[in-house]
Design a protein around this motif. Structure first.
Motif, PDB file in Angstrom:
ATOM      1  N   CYS A 307       0.721  -1.225  -0.026  1.00 23.40           N
ATOM      2  CA  CYS A 307      -0.089   0.169   0.009  1.00 23.40           C
ATOM      3  C   CYS A 307       0.881   1.259  -0.009  1.00 23.40           C
ATOM      4  O   CYS A 307       1.762   1.326   0.725  1.00 23.40           O
ATOM      5  N   PRO A 308       0.770   2.157  -0.816  1.00 29.56           N
ATOM      6  CA  PRO A 308       1.365   3.280  -0.954  1.00 29.56           C
ATOM      7  C   PRO A 308       1.413   4.290   0.461  1.00 29.56           C
ATOM      8  O   PRO A 308       2.368   4.948   0.785  1.00 29.56           O
ATOM      9  N   GLN A 309       0.300   4.205   0.820  1.00 30.89           N
ATOM     10  CA  GLN A 309      -0.050   5.044   2.349  1.00 30.89           C
ATOM     11  C   GLN A 309       1.044   4.661   3.239  1.00 30.89           C
ATOM     12  O   GLN A 309       1.564   5.026   4.103  1.00 30.89           O
ATOM     13  N   CYS A 349      -4.281   2.112  -4.581  1.00 37.46           N
ATOM     14  CA  CYS A 349      -4.607   1.262  -3.445  1.00 37.46           C
ATOM     15  C   CYS A 349      -6.056   1.949  -2.695  1.00 37.46           C
ATOM     16  O   CYS A 349      -6.064   3.035  -2.564  1.00 37.46           O
ATOM     17  N   CYS A 351      -7.398   0.610   0.284  1.00 36.94           N
ATOM     18  CA  CYS A 351      -7.612   0.229   1.479  1.00 36.94           C
ATOM     19  C   CYS A 351      -8.108   1.527   2.213  1.00 36.94           C
ATOM     20  O   CYS A 351      -8.129   2.729   1.687  1.00 36.94           O
ATOM     21  N   CYS A 354      -5.924   4.453   2.677  1.00 37.93           N
ATOM     22  CA  CYS A 354      -5.709   5.478   1.069  1.00 37.93           C
ATOM     23  C   CYS A 354      -6.910   6.146   0.646  1.00 37.93           C
ATOM     24  O   CYS A 354      -6.772   7.307   0.429  1.00 37.93           O
TER      25      CYS A 354
END
Ligand SMILES: [Zn+2]
Length: 748
Positions: A307-309, A349, A351, A354
């Motif tokens: 996840c990028p976050q 992403c 989620c 995000c």
């Protein structure tokens, strides 16, 4: 009778046909090898350059047909190369599989030979034990990659006396897998003496780290790179057999670029843990299907996992991984960290974290939407948000590394596309990935222009990048379409040509490389990076440096004055390029030349009251005649000098031009695949000769090299809908219900 005979004939024909098919099938099933020699494989006529005064690398890659060959040596296969007597074999380096032990050889069984009435030496060379890379079974589309190969032999050769203009190299394997070939070589001499140091820096790649080059081979490359004023090379892989070679480069004064490993920051290694701990459930990305990536077939999210976050939140596993890879690259000595993460716009992403961040960033009231609906409803906001996540990734890396590695520069390997249209207030197109360079602000130190097409396209692309972002741009001159030139890609292209009978059209490599360097520099490149993998590229480099050193101040300190110059195309007749059916030159490069108004390409800069106008002719076959009119010049007398040919242009026999004469204009010829850089100065510049031009007005309208600019807004909804297609398809094929792990539903 006749009928009977015919029937008999038919039976006989059928029998022969069946036999023929059987023989054909058994031939195909039988293992055999194909060998390709680089850089000769670049050229349709297999004619390549070698250095007269430096060491040349000749690479032979091994491919199999029919079945993998796990022991080439046991079948008694021997590999011979015959070189003209002037060209000495210094060393051979053998690579026998990726990260396998490798060897280099400096002595060889050798016997005299005669070819074309000249003296040759026949060397017996090492052969790789295994041949694991198949030859292609069907042609490659366009100019595409063509596979890698890790079973190869590199010869380092160098003349010990002047080489004749034309020689050949012959090679063959004998024994169980016979195969043979030849190619022509011609010598290239670099300009004598020291070349000027330019402010526009050059960076280049060292030898493949997996090949065990000797110290003397690396020192010879260092000698060449110093001659060409290359200032940075790729950092050496600490794990590869070239471990420790960094010191050779460092002590010779080179700095390093790197960061390739950061491509893997979003990827899982399966274990998802390191010395600092392991990934938690919430660190895995939630895809368009709303499911976490943990345990899924990696293809479902195009190999992306995290996840990028989580990647930008200190303490989380993906963040630690990012910083660890960044530190490793810095520790390996990289001062230019260019990061090619190709962060996807739609794979990730969705989620809860995000989504919260998205609504916050976009200043939208939170609402419940399925991922796909969210992208379709807010395409622009999602595009900007995903770029923002990437910006924060770079920011995190900067914050962590700048303190410990002062001077380290962080760059994104990115590019703009569709630059005929604008995206909101952002000019020149859009980014296909979540790394829009115009949205990266101060989080980056530079942009690595991921253009890789070659021909005029790269120059237009770098122009678009430089005009739309204030970040320095490192550009790549000389690409073979989609990728740079390399032994692996060219083996695939030659195999394709054998199947289709096509040509590729790289015959102007030297001319295009020099032209590319000069055009990219004029269009805003502050550094150039490319492989010096052939002598003609080094020659192009040396000649471009001599020119650049005289004009680069205009690019770096001056300002653009394109609107003061009008160029009209007066060329008569069609170019032979129209008839060129080669795949890259006649196909791809020609396509972009036509699409981006290649017919007339110019660039004008002004510095300290003087002017520099570049005229770039990317047509490989036709000399152009262009008319120039220079408007709004300060009054007075001017000298006009071409800094490429060192020619001073006079008018009616007079040395000086008046501003009125320059405004009325003159016609000048631009040789094919070449350029003129006209300098307008108040004082005479040194020159080798003069050419008299006629002052006359043009009878045709000025050419608009930006006619491809559509002055309209890009349809971001349509763009994002396109970007959704592939990730949705990957999920359909590999994701969701196909996975046994049902425990992946995202907690809402
Ligand atoms: Zn997320």
């Amino acid at each position: 009778m006749k009928k009977n005979k015919n029937q008999k004939d038919m039976k006989m024909k059928t029998f022969l046909l069946v036999c023929g098919i059987f023989v054909l099938l058994s031939c195909q099933a039988k293992e055999s090898i194909r060998i390709y020699a680089y850089p000769a494989s670049i050229y349709d006529d297999a004619r390549c350059s070698v250095y007269q005064d430096f060491q040349t690398d000749l690479t032979f890659t091994f491919h199999y047909v029919g079945g993998k060959i796990t022991d080439l040596r046991s079948g008694g296969t021997k590999f011979f190369v015959e070189l003209p007597e002037e060209l000495k074999l210094l060393e051979a380096s053998l690579m026998d599989g990726w990260k396998k032990p490798n060897e280099h050889y400096t002595s060889f069984p050798v016997s005299p030979a005669e070819r074309d009435g000249r003296k040759y030496l026949r060397y017996e060379l090492p052969v790789p034990k295994s041949v694991l890379q198949p030859a292609l079974t069907k042609p490659l589309p366009g100019g595409m990659f063509g596979g890698t190969t890790n079973n190869l032999v590199v010869l380092m050769v160098k003349p010990d006396k002047p080489m004749p203009e034309n020689s050949k190299v012959y090679w063959e394997t004998v024994g169980q897998y016979p195969y043979q070939g030849e190619f022509s070589i011609y010598p290239v001499k670099l300009p004598e003496g020291k070349l000027p140091k330019t402010r526009i820096a050059l960076q280049s790649q060292t030898h493949l780290p997996n090949l065990g080059y000797s110290d003397s081979a690396i020192k010879e490359q260092i000698r060449l790179f110093r001659k060409l004023n290359i200032s940075a090379v790729n950092a050496q892989m600490p794990s590869g057999p070239n471990q420790g070679r960094k010191e050779l480069w460092k002590s010779a004064g080179f700095s390093f670029y790197g960061g390739g490993s950061l491509m893997h920051v979003f990827w899982s290694d399966g274990k998802d843990e390191d010395s600092t701990g392991k990934a938690e459930e919430r660190d895995y990305l939630a895809g368009l299907d709303g499911l976490r990536s943990k345990g899924v077939d990696r293809r479902a999210y195009h190999m992306r996992t995290f996840c990028p976050q989580a990647m930008i939140t200190p303490g989380r596993y993906p963040y630690r991984k990012l910083i660890r890879l960044g530190r490793e690259a810095a520790e390996a000595g990289s001062m230019f960290l260019d990061i090619d993460i190709e962060a996807d716009l739609c794979i990730m992403c969705y989620c809860p974290e995000c989504l919260n961040a998205f609504f916050r960033f976009s200043k939208l009231p939170p609402e419940k939407l399925e991922p796909e609906q969210l992208v379709r409803k807010y395409p622009e906001q999602w595009y900007r948000f995903r770029s923002e996540q990437t910006r924060l990734l770079y920011q995190a890396l900067r914050n962590e590394l700048k303190g410990d590695y002062p001077g380290i520069q962080i760059g994104a390997n990115t590019v703009l596309h569709r630059f005929g249209e604008d995206f909101g207030n952002l000019k020149y197109g859009i980014c296909e990935f979540a790394e829009d360079p115009r949205l990266m602000k101060e989080s980056l130190d530079f942009i690595m222009a991921d253009t890789l097409v070659g021909g005029l396209y790269d120059a237009v692309s770098v122009d678009a990048l430089a005009l739309s972002s204030s970040l320095p741009v490192i550009a790549i001159p000389g690409s073979s379409y989609c990728v740079g030139y390399s032994h692996a890609n060219f083996a695939g292209r030659r195999q394709t040509a054998e199947m289709t009978g096509d040509t590729y059209g790289y015959g102007q490599r030297y001319e295009y490389h020099k032209l590319g360097m000069l055009h990219l520099a004029a269009n805003g490149a502050s550094a150039l990076r490319y492989n010096i993998d052939e002598a003609c590229v080094a020659k192009a480099t040396a000649e471009a440096l001599l020119i650049l050193s005289n004009v680069e101040d205009f690019y770096l300190d001056g300002k653009r004055a394109d609107d003061q110059i009008g160029v009209t195309d007066l060329t008569r007749g069609a170019s032979r390029w129209q008839l060129d059916s080669s795949r890259v030159r006649g196909g791809i490069w020609k396509h972009y030349y036509d699409s981006y108004c290649g017919k007339v390409q110019s660039r004008t800069h002004q510095l300290n009251g003087e002017y520099l106008t570049g005229l770039y002719n990317w047509d490989p076959f036709q000399t152009k005649k262009w008319h120039l009119s220079m408007k709004k010049l300060p009054q007075g007398k001017w000298y006009l000098t071409d800094t490429v040919s060192n020619t001073r242009f006079t008018v009616g026999g007079r040395e000086q031009w008046s501003s009125e004469e320059l405004e009325k204009g003159f016609a000048v010829s631009i040789p094919k695949a070449s350029c003129r850089l006209l300098r307008l100065s108040r004082k005479p510049l040194p020159c080798h000769g003069t050419e008299d031009l006629k002052c006359e007005a043009a009878d045709k309208p000025v050419y608009n090299q930006y006619a491809w600019r559509q002055n309209k807004q890009l349809d971001i909804g349509k763009f994002m809908a396109e970007k959704l297609k592939r990730p949705l398809d990957l999920i359909r094929r590999y994701g969701g219900g196909k996975n046994k792990d049902q425990n992946r539903k995202v907690e809402k």
